[in-house]
Design a protein around this motif. Structure first.
Motif, PDB file in Angstrom:
ATOM      1  N   ASN A 108       0.835  -1.188   0.000  1.00 39.05           N
ATOM      2  CA  ASN A 108       0.000   0.000   0.000  1.00 39.05           C
ATOM      3  C   ASN A 108       0.877   1.248   0.000  1.00 39.05           C
ATOM      4  OD1 ASN A 108      -1.766   2.041   0.517  1.00 39.05           O
ATOM      5  ND2 ASN A 108      -3.039   0.793   1.866  1.00 39.05           N
ATOM      6  N   SER A 161       0.099   4.186   0.043  1.00 40.53           N
ATOM      7  CA  SER A 161      -0.401   5.354   0.751  1.00 40.53           C
ATOM      8  C   SER A 161       0.298   5.536   2.100  1.00 40.53           C
ATOM      9  CB  SER A 161      -1.909   5.262   0.951  1.00 40.53           C
ATOM     10  OG  SER A 161      -2.196   4.233   1.858  1.00 40.53           O
ATOM     11  N   GLN A 186      -2.588   4.566  11.616  1.00 34.59           N
ATOM     12  CA  GLN A 186      -3.705   3.621  11.740  1.00 34.59           C
ATOM     13  C   GLN A 186      -3.481   2.685  12.910  1.00 34.59           C
ATOM     14  OE1 GLN A 186      -6.279   3.976   9.265  1.00 34.59           O
ATOM     15  NE2 GLN A 186      -5.003   5.803   8.915  1.00 34.59           N
TER      16      GLN A 186
HETATM   17  C1  LIG Z   1      -4.148   1.884   1.825  1.00 31.96           C
HETATM   18  O1  LIG Z   1      -4.246   2.233   3.212  1.00 31.96           O
HETATM   19  C2  LIG Z   1      -5.202   3.241   3.452  1.00 31.96           C
HETATM   20  C3  LIG Z   1      -5.110   3.608   4.927  1.00 31.96           C
HETATM   21  O2  LIG Z   1      -4.866   2.478   5.699  1.00 31.96           O
HETATM   22  C4  LIG Z   1      -6.603   2.750   3.053  1.00 31.96           C
HETATM   23  O3  LIG Z   1      -7.537   3.765   3.275  1.00 31.96           O
HETATM   24  C5  LIG Z   1      -6.559   2.388   1.577  1.00 31.96           C
HETATM   25  O4  LIG Z   1      -7.792   1.824   1.211  1.00 31.96           O
HETATM   26  C6  LIG Z   1      -5.457   1.376   1.294  1.00 31.96           C
HETATM   27  N1  LIG Z   1      -5.342   1.188  -0.149  1.00 31.96           N
HETATM   28  C7  LIG Z   1      -5.106   0.005  -0.698  1.00 31.96           C
HETATM   29  C8  LIG Z   1      -4.970  -0.018  -2.177  1.00 31.96           C
HETATM   30  O5  LIG Z   1      -4.992  -1.013  -0.037  1.00 31.96           O
END
Ligand SMILES: *[C@@H]1O[C@H](CO)[C@@H](O)[C@H](O)[C@H]1NC(C)=O
Ligand SMILES: *[C@@H]1O[C@H](CO)[C@@H](O)[C@H](O)[C@H]1NC(C)=O
Ligand SMILES: *[C@@H]1O[C@H](CO)[C@@H](O)[C@H](O)[C@H]1NC(C)=O
Ligand SMILES: *[C@@H]1O[C@H](CO)[C@@H](O)[C@H](O)[C@H]1NC(C)=O
Ligand SMILES: *[C@@H]1O[C@H](CO)[C@@H](O)[C@H](O)[C@H]1NC(C)=O
Ligand SMILES: *[C@@H]1O[C@H](CO)[C@@H](O)[C@H](O)[C@H]1NC(C)=O
Ligand SMILES: *[C@@H]1O[C@H](CO)[C@@H](O)[C@H](O)[C@H]1NC(C)=O
Ligand SMILES: *[C@@H]1O[C@H](CO)[C@@H](O)[C@H](O)[C@H]1NC(C)=O
Ligand SMILES: *[C@@H]1O[C@H](CO)[C@@H](O)[C@H](O)[C@H]1NC(C)=O
Length: 298
Positions: A25, A27, A297
């Motif tokens: 991920n 993000s 988180q």
């Molecule tokens: C990545 O992590 C964020 C926050 O934990 C979450 O909102 C998001 O859906 C995740 N994205 C993926 C592609 O897993």
């Protein structure tokens, strides 16, 4: 493959980000839509790849990812240092170079090079006290001073009378000397001086060297005092460490601003460089990148 995983682990250990999240991920590393790596270097927000690409928290944190190299190499876009890695509070960069002063048999100077190194005063970077000021030579003393004031930051003397005085790995004044520097230094100039212009040691040591380098990364070898390629070899192997912070305000001041960088479930930590600025850190039990929305988180 094994080695790659290992390097990645070392790089990410100082972070509170979990390794599994980092790989699946993005993000937790960069802003959405922004690259997370330049070559093999991870670039976590508040840093971001691209000049004015909207991927960093501000222009100082823009990383110029130069595709003229294979793999591409990241540079601090405003200070031009080549980045080796970025951690929670530090950036490791390639050395800016080494100062030297070389003498002939009768003590005449044959070549010399001073180092003058400045990080912009308004930048959020400063030299970390994880660096040491190091001098290599057998008739050399070096001074590290502030550019603007000439005030002494550090000094060191490396002396020996014959090559048999030198011992491998030992840097405590005989052929090699290292000393601490304080936190919060933004610029310096080094100068080298000699007691006898190397006339007594010229059979095996013609040059004196001084440089700033990450503690523990330079290991003295007796042959270094006679190595005419020392300055080139050194630049490739001994990096420097910068401390980075957000801005120049304290947590208390920044918290009042709409630009406060710490997101949900994180705490603000004042910088200890003496220059102002702060870091964000996930609160206990939370993980992620504390600078990225929506925050750490559970
Ligand atoms: C990545 O992590 C964020 C926050 O934990 C979450 O909102 C998001 O859906 C995740 N994205 C993926 C592609 O897993
Ligand atoms: C993560 O970023 C890399 C580039 O840095 C990209 O190739 C990859 O598709 C991204 N993955 C996700 C889940 O967004
Ligand atoms: C990146 O690659 C270079 C050359 O392949 C290597 O020397 C360096 O250690 C690598 N850096 C990281 C952070 O993996
Ligand atoms: C990015 O870095 C490369 C390599 O140092 C340099 O040639 C180029 O001019 C830099 N670009 C910008 C916009 O700073
Ligand atoms: C050493 O350097 C000095 C000053 O440059 C010069 O006058 C002298 O001739 C040189 N001596 C030798 C042996 O090269
Ligand atoms: C050089 O050697 C001579 C003779 O041993 C000694 O008198 C002199 O003090 C030495 N000079 C320096 C700078 O060490
Ligand atoms: C060393 O060189 C400087 C400048 O070339 C000269 O002034 C000084 O007298 C020399 N010292 C010795 C001990 O040779
Ligand atoms: C803090 O940063 C702001 C914005 O870059 C600048 O205008 C201000 O002069 C800085 N204050 C100090 C004390 O350096
Ligand atoms: C963040 O918290 C961890 C764990 O308490 C600590 O090791 C780390 O030094 C902190 N980082 C900062 C920037 O204060």
């Amino acid at each position: 493959m094994q080695q790659k995983a290992c390097i990645l682990l070392i790089l990410w250990l100082p972070f509170s980000f979990s390794i599994s999240k980092q790989t699946i991920n993005n993000s937790t590393i960069a802003l959405p839509g922004c690259p997370t790596k330049c070559g093999n270097v991870s670039v976590p927000y508040p840093f971001g790849i691209g000049l004015d690409a909207g991927c960093s928290i501000g222009p100082w944190y823009d990383i110029n990812c130069s595709k003229s190299f294979n793999p591409p190499k990241p540079f601090l876009s405003r200070t031009n240092g080549e980045i080796i890695d970025i951690s929670e509070t530090k950036i490791r960069v390639k050395s800016n170079g080494i100062a030297y002063r070389c003498y002939n048999q009768t003590g005449g100077i044959t070549r010399k090079f001073p180092t003058l190194y400045g990080i912009d005063e308004t930048s959020p970077f400063s030299f970390s006290n994880e660096n040491k000021f190091i001098v290599v030579g057998c008739d050399d003393v070096s001074f590290m001073t502030k550019v603007a004031t000439g005030n002494l930051i550090s000094s060191c003397a490396a002396i020996c009378s014959q090559s048999s005085d030198l011992s491998d790995g030992s840097c405590s004044g005989i052929g090699c000397c290292q000393n601490s520097i304080p936190k919060g230094v933004k610029n310096y100039i080094t100068s080298l001086r000699s007691y006898g212009n190397h006339t007594n040691v010229s059979s095996f040591n013609r040059c004196g060297y001084s440089f700033l380098g990450e503690q523990g990364r330079y290991r003295f070898h007796p042959s270094d005092v006679s190595d005419s390629n020392f300055e080139h070899r050194f630049v490739e192997t001994v990096p420097m460490v910068f401390d980075w912070v957000i801005g120049n305000q304290t947590c208390a001041e920044a918290q009042k601003s709409s630009l406060f960088a710490c997101q949900e479930n994180s705490i603000c930590v004042d910088s200890d460089t003496g220059l102002g600025g702060y870091h964000c850190n996930c609160s206990k039990g939370y993980k992620g990148n504390p600078y990225l929305r929506p925050g750490c988180q559970g």
